[in-house]
Motif scaffolding. Sequence first.
Motif, PDB file in Angstrom:
ATOM      1  N   ALA A 267      14.658  -7.627  -5.408  1.00  0.00           N
ATOM      2  CA  ALA A 267      15.089  -6.244  -5.624  1.00  0.00           C
ATOM      3  C   ALA A 267      13.934  -5.311  -5.291  1.00  0.00           C
ATOM      4  CB  ALA A 267      15.521  -6.052  -7.077  1.00  0.00           C
ATOM      5  N   PRO A 268      14.190  -4.190  -4.639  1.00  0.00           N
ATOM      6  CA  PRO A 268      13.089  -3.338  -4.168  1.00  0.00           C
ATOM      7  C   PRO A 268      12.207  -2.797  -5.279  1.00  0.00           C
ATOM      8  CG  PRO A 268      15.214  -2.247  -3.893  1.00  0.00           C
ATOM      9  CD  PRO A 268      15.498  -3.672  -4.234  1.00  0.00           C
ATOM     10  N   GLU A 269      12.730  -2.690  -6.518  1.00  0.00           N
ATOM     11  CA  GLU A 269      11.903  -2.142  -7.594  1.00  0.00           C
ATOM     12  C   GLU A 269      10.906  -3.165  -8.141  1.00  0.00           C
ATOM     13  OE1 GLU A 269      15.634  -3.726  -9.765  1.00  0.00           O
ATOM     14  OE2 GLU A 269      15.173  -2.675  -7.888  1.00  0.00           O
ATOM     15  N   ILE A 270      11.024  -4.430  -7.742  1.00  0.00           N
ATOM     16  CA  ILE A 270      10.046  -5.434  -8.147  1.00  0.00           C
ATOM     17  C   ILE A 270       8.803  -5.272  -7.287  1.00  0.00           C
ATOM     18  CG2 ILE A 270       9.519  -7.895  -8.280  1.00  0.00           C
ATOM     19  CD1 ILE A 270      12.467  -8.431  -8.789  1.00  0.00           C
ATOM     20  N   SER A 271       7.667  -5.065  -7.915  1.00  0.00           N
ATOM     21  CA  SER A 271       6.416  -4.932  -7.178  1.00  0.00           C
ATOM     22  C   SER A 271       6.042  -6.266  -6.548  1.00  0.00           C
ATOM     23  CB  SER A 271       5.309  -4.466  -8.124  1.00  0.00           C
ATOM     24  OG  SER A 271       4.065  -4.413  -7.466  1.00  0.00           O
ATOM     25  N   LEU A 272       5.519  -6.203  -5.328  1.00  0.00           N
ATOM     26  CA  LEU A 272       5.116  -7.413  -4.620  1.00  0.00           C
ATOM     27  C   LEU A 272       3.606  -7.400  -4.438  1.00  0.00           C
ATOM     28  CD1 LEU A 272       6.094 -10.008  -3.268  1.00  0.00           C
ATOM     29  CD2 LEU A 272       6.291  -8.729  -1.128  1.00  0.00           C
ATOM     30  N   GLN A 273       2.983  -8.485  -4.848  1.00  0.00           N
ATOM     31  CA  GLN A 273       1.525  -8.541  -4.960  1.00  0.00           C
ATOM     32  C   GLN A 273       0.997  -9.791  -4.270  1.00  0.00           C
ATOM     33  OE1 GLN A 273      -1.143  -9.943  -8.701  1.00  0.00           O
ATOM     34  NE2 GLN A 273       0.270  -8.264  -9.155  1.00  0.00           N
ATOM     35  N   ALA A 274      -0.216  -9.672  -3.699  1.00  0.00           N
ATOM     36  CA  ALA A 274      -0.929 -10.832  -3.169  1.00  0.00           C
ATOM     37  C   ALA A 274      -2.411 -10.620  -3.445  1.00  0.00           C
ATOM     38  CB  ALA A 274      -0.684 -11.001  -1.676  1.00  0.00           C
ATOM     39  N   PRO A 275      -3.120 -11.662  -3.865  1.00  0.00           N
ATOM     40  CA  PRO A 275      -4.527 -11.492  -4.267  1.00  0.00           C
ATOM     41  C   PRO A 275      -5.442 -11.227  -3.075  1.00  0.00           C
ATOM     42  CG  PRO A 275      -3.864 -13.795  -4.416  1.00  0.00           C
ATOM     43  CD  PRO A 275      -2.633 -13.028  -4.109  1.00  0.00           C
ATOM     44  N   PRO A 276      -6.266 -10.198  -3.149  1.00  0.00           N
ATOM     45  CA  PRO A 276      -7.135  -9.859  -2.021  1.00  0.00           C
ATOM     46  C   PRO A 276      -8.374 -10.726  -1.899  1.00  0.00           C
ATOM     47  CG  PRO A 276      -7.501  -8.315  -3.801  1.00  0.00           C
ATOM     48  CD  PRO A 276      -6.374  -9.224  -4.239  1.00  0.00           C
ATOM     49  N   ASN A 277      -8.720 -11.460  -2.955  1.00  0.00           N
ATOM     50  CA  ASN A 277      -9.961 -12.242  -2.916  1.00  0.00           C
ATOM     51  C   ASN A 277      -9.769 -13.644  -2.354  1.00  0.00           C
ATOM     52  OD1 ASN A 277      -8.511 -12.855  -5.336  1.00  0.00           O
ATOM     53  ND2 ASN A 277     -10.328 -13.883  -6.140  1.00  0.00           N
ATOM     54  N   LEU A 278      -8.524 -14.020  -2.009  1.00  0.00           N
ATOM     55  CA  LEU A 278      -8.272 -15.380  -1.523  1.00  0.00           C
ATOM     56  C   LEU A 278      -8.093 -15.452  -0.021  1.00  0.00           C
ATOM     57  CD1 LEU A 278      -5.947 -16.822  -4.333  1.00  0.00           C
ATOM     58  CD2 LEU A 278      -8.451 -16.729  -4.205  1.00  0.00           C
ATOM     59  N   SER A 279      -8.322 -14.355   0.672  1.00  0.00           N
ATOM     60  CA  SER A 279      -8.264 -14.346   2.132  1.00  0.00           C
ATOM     61  C   SER A 279      -9.107 -13.204   2.663  1.00  0.00           C
ATOM     62  CB  SER A 279      -6.823 -14.196   2.637  1.00  0.00           C
ATOM     63  OG  SER A 279      -6.804 -14.000   4.043  1.00  0.00           O
ATOM     64  N   ALA A 280      -9.933 -13.505   3.643  1.00  0.00           N
ATOM     65  CA  ALA A 280     -10.742 -12.450   4.259  1.00  0.00           C
ATOM     66  C   ALA A 280      -9.862 -11.481   5.050  1.00  0.00           C
ATOM     67  CB  ALA A 280     -11.792 -13.080   5.180  1.00  0.00           C
ATOM     68  N   ARG A 281      -8.639 -11.893   5.364  1.00  0.00           N
ATOM     69  CA  ARG A 281      -7.731 -11.068   6.166  1.00  0.00           C
ATOM     70  C   ARG A 281      -6.603 -10.492   5.312  1.00  0.00           C
ATOM     71  NH1 ARG A 281      -6.287 -14.476  11.432  1.00  0.00           N
ATOM     72  NH2 ARG A 281      -5.476 -12.430  12.078  1.00  0.00           N
ATOM     73  N   HIS A 282      -6.908 -10.197   4.045  1.00  0.00           N
ATOM     74  CA  HIS A 282      -5.881  -9.741   3.109  1.00  0.00           C
ATOM     75  C   HIS A 282      -5.254  -8.407   3.493  1.00  0.00           C
ATOM     76  CE1 HIS A 282      -9.809  -8.318   1.545  1.00  0.00           C
ATOM     77  NE2 HIS A 282      -9.161  -7.181   1.358  1.00  0.00           N
ATOM     78  N   ILE A 283      -5.951  -7.563   4.251  1.00  0.00           N
ATOM     79  CA  ILE A 283      -5.370  -6.276   4.630  1.00  0.00           C
ATOM     80  C   ILE A 283      -4.090  -6.471   5.438  1.00  0.00           C
ATOM     81  CG2 ILE A 283      -5.760  -4.196   6.034  1.00  0.00           C
ATOM     82  CD1 ILE A 283      -7.061  -4.093   3.295  1.00  0.00           C
ATOM     83  N   ALA A 284      -3.982  -7.597   6.137  1.00  0.00           N
ATOM     84  CA  ALA A 284      -2.760  -7.888   6.895  1.00  0.00           C
ATOM     85  C   ALA A 284      -1.541  -8.002   5.980  1.00  0.00           C
ATOM     86  CB  ALA A 284      -2.934  -9.174   7.701  1.00  0.00           C
ATOM     87  N   TYR A 285      -1.762  -8.306   4.702  1.00  0.00           N
ATOM     88  CA  TYR A 285      -0.637  -8.416   3.768  1.00  0.00           C
ATOM     89  C   TYR A 285       0.130  -7.099   3.666  1.00  0.00           C
ATOM     90  CZ  TYR A 285      -3.076 -12.638   2.024  1.00  0.00           C
ATOM     91  OH  TYR A 285      -3.701 -13.856   1.888  1.00  0.00           O
ATOM     92  N   LEU A 286      -0.572  -5.993   3.837  1.00  0.00           N
ATOM     93  CA  LEU A 286       0.097  -4.688   3.762  1.00  0.00           C
ATOM     94  C   LEU A 286       1.170  -4.572   4.832  1.00  0.00           C
ATOM     95  CD1 LEU A 286      -3.048  -2.461   3.152  1.00  0.00           C
ATOM     96  CD2 LEU A 286      -1.182  -2.825   1.524  1.00  0.00           C
ATOM     97  N   GLU A 287       0.921  -5.126   5.990  1.00  0.00           N
ATOM     98  CA  GLU A 287       1.895  -5.054   7.077  1.00  0.00           C
ATOM     99  C   GLU A 287       3.128  -5.902   6.785  1.00  0.00           C
ATOM    100  OE1 GLU A 287       0.223  -5.636  11.024  1.00  0.00           O
ATOM    101  OE2 GLU A 287      -1.773  -5.363  10.164  1.00  0.00           O
ATOM    102  N   ALA A 288       2.999  -6.879   5.867  1.00  0.00           N
ATOM    103  CA  ALA A 288       4.117  -7.765   5.537  1.00  0.00           C
ATOM    104  C   ALA A 288       4.925  -7.280   4.344  1.00  0.00           C
ATOM    105  CB  ALA A 288       3.598  -9.175   5.260  1.00  0.00           C
ATOM    106  N   GLY A 289       4.483  -6.180   3.680  1.00  0.00           N
ATOM    107  CA  GLY A 289       5.342  -5.591   2.660  1.00  0.00           C
ATOM    108  C   GLY A 289       4.828  -5.550   1.247  1.00  0.00           C
ATOM    109  N   ILE A 290       3.567  -5.958   0.995  1.00  0.00           N
ATOM    110  CA  ILE A 290       3.091  -5.847  -0.384  1.00  0.00           C
ATOM    111  C   ILE A 290       2.841  -4.377  -0.739  1.00  0.00           C
ATOM    112  CG2 ILE A 290       1.973  -8.118  -0.284  1.00  0.00           C
ATOM    113  CD1 ILE A 290      -0.733  -6.473  -0.504  1.00  0.00           C
ATOM    114  N   ASN A 291       2.818  -4.095  -2.040  1.00  0.00           N
ATOM    115  CA  ASN A 291       2.474  -2.754  -2.521  1.00  0.00           C
ATOM    116  C   ASN A 291       1.446  -2.796  -3.647  1.00  0.00           C
ATOM    117  OD1 ASN A 291       5.157  -3.696  -3.926  1.00  0.00           O
ATOM    118  ND2 ASN A 291       4.091  -2.381  -5.401  1.00  0.00           N
ATOM    119  N   ASP A 292       0.890  -3.994  -3.901  1.00  0.00           N
ATOM    120  CA  ASP A 292      -0.033  -4.124  -5.028  1.00  0.00           C
ATOM    121  C   ASP A 292      -1.031  -5.242  -4.755  1.00  0.00           C
ATOM    122  OD1 ASP A 292      -0.490  -3.270  -7.987  1.00  0.00           O
ATOM    123  OD2 ASP A 292      -0.508  -5.457  -8.048  1.00  0.00           O
TER     124      ASP A 292
END
Length: 380
Positions: free
Chosen positions: A274-299
């Motif tokens: 559901a769109p109101e569920i926040s989607l999160q991925a940890p930034p410290n477990l990948s040097a390329r974490h900024i790419a997660y933003l392109e895949a749809g995370i918001n947190d």
Amino acid sequence: MNTQSLSTGTAWAETGDLRALMMRAARIRDTHWGRTVTYSRKAFVPLTNMCRDTCGYCTFVKHPDSPEASIMTPEQVLATARKGEREGCKELLFSLGEKPELRYEKARKGLERMGYSRLTDYLRDMCELVLQETSLLPHVNAGTLTDDEIDVLRPVSASMGMMLETVSRRLTRKGQPHYACPDKVPVQRLRTLERAGQKQVPFTTGLLIGIGESFAERIEALHAINEAHARHGHIQEVIIQNFQRKPDIEMANHPEPALEDMLRTIAAARIILAPEISLQAPPNLSARHIAYLEAGINDWGGISPVTIDFINPQHEWPEIRALAQSSTQAGFALHERLTVYPRYLTRDQEFINPAILARAAGMAGAGGLARDQRHIGEIA
């Protein structure tokens, strides 16, 4: 939805064009969350690192015979909380092993010396101590919980969490990472997810990917989470976390998921949930974490200026100022949130104890995020 239909229905995510998949997920994120990415400034308290489960990927848990095994004292809990408070933290996250007193005499004796027979009751009192002595909001990550345990913890916590990790029963077989782990049997974790919804607890859950599950099983887990939320409205955030090798675990030579695997799973999660569920991925477990933003995370999840990531101690948190700058370069504004998401602060005290709701509301700005955006001042 049965496994066969899931297997035939996941091709869009597993083998489809990755760029198109990510663009679809990003559109959903932009529509509901805009170009804001959030994080929670928190202090982590590993209340005990003993656990009755022995997962093949875990470095956090210590056997009671190990000199590193411990149960934190109230003084240690309070010292960490106050250190976090001085550094502008709003949340105190309690992480702990699951029910070690049911398996190990040393864990049971350790609790008895503190005057407790059950770890949940000690956790409850530590939450109350933090509420009494500091301005922080407790978040409880205690694993599987009974109805009674949720009832004990709900009045003294702003939110709770438990990673579903996977719905794969295969991974409980001998030689697999969840073998002989009673709390990792999928039905037990799904029951906790359901109980938290029935009792109206703002809840965090998520997937641990790359531990041997199939892509179809990830999709099945995402649907299970979303179905629980559809019944109760309690899932505030879902974490997509990638397995990381560590030298002192059974899975030290197990392959880690590739970046593309993470991006596909994140995008599929954003599309399914559901769109109101926040989607999160940890930034410290990948040097390329900024790419997660392109895949749809918001947190970005919890980031601490005072404590390490006790679950992945070899991976340092990103400096919050640097994360703000890299997020800005990617087209997003970084904002600090509370452990409770804004939509739970506006309901008529359905999901949060009234006293804790009043504290959280007093810490929130007009939009429900943290009023005191400490990192903005740090950048300036």
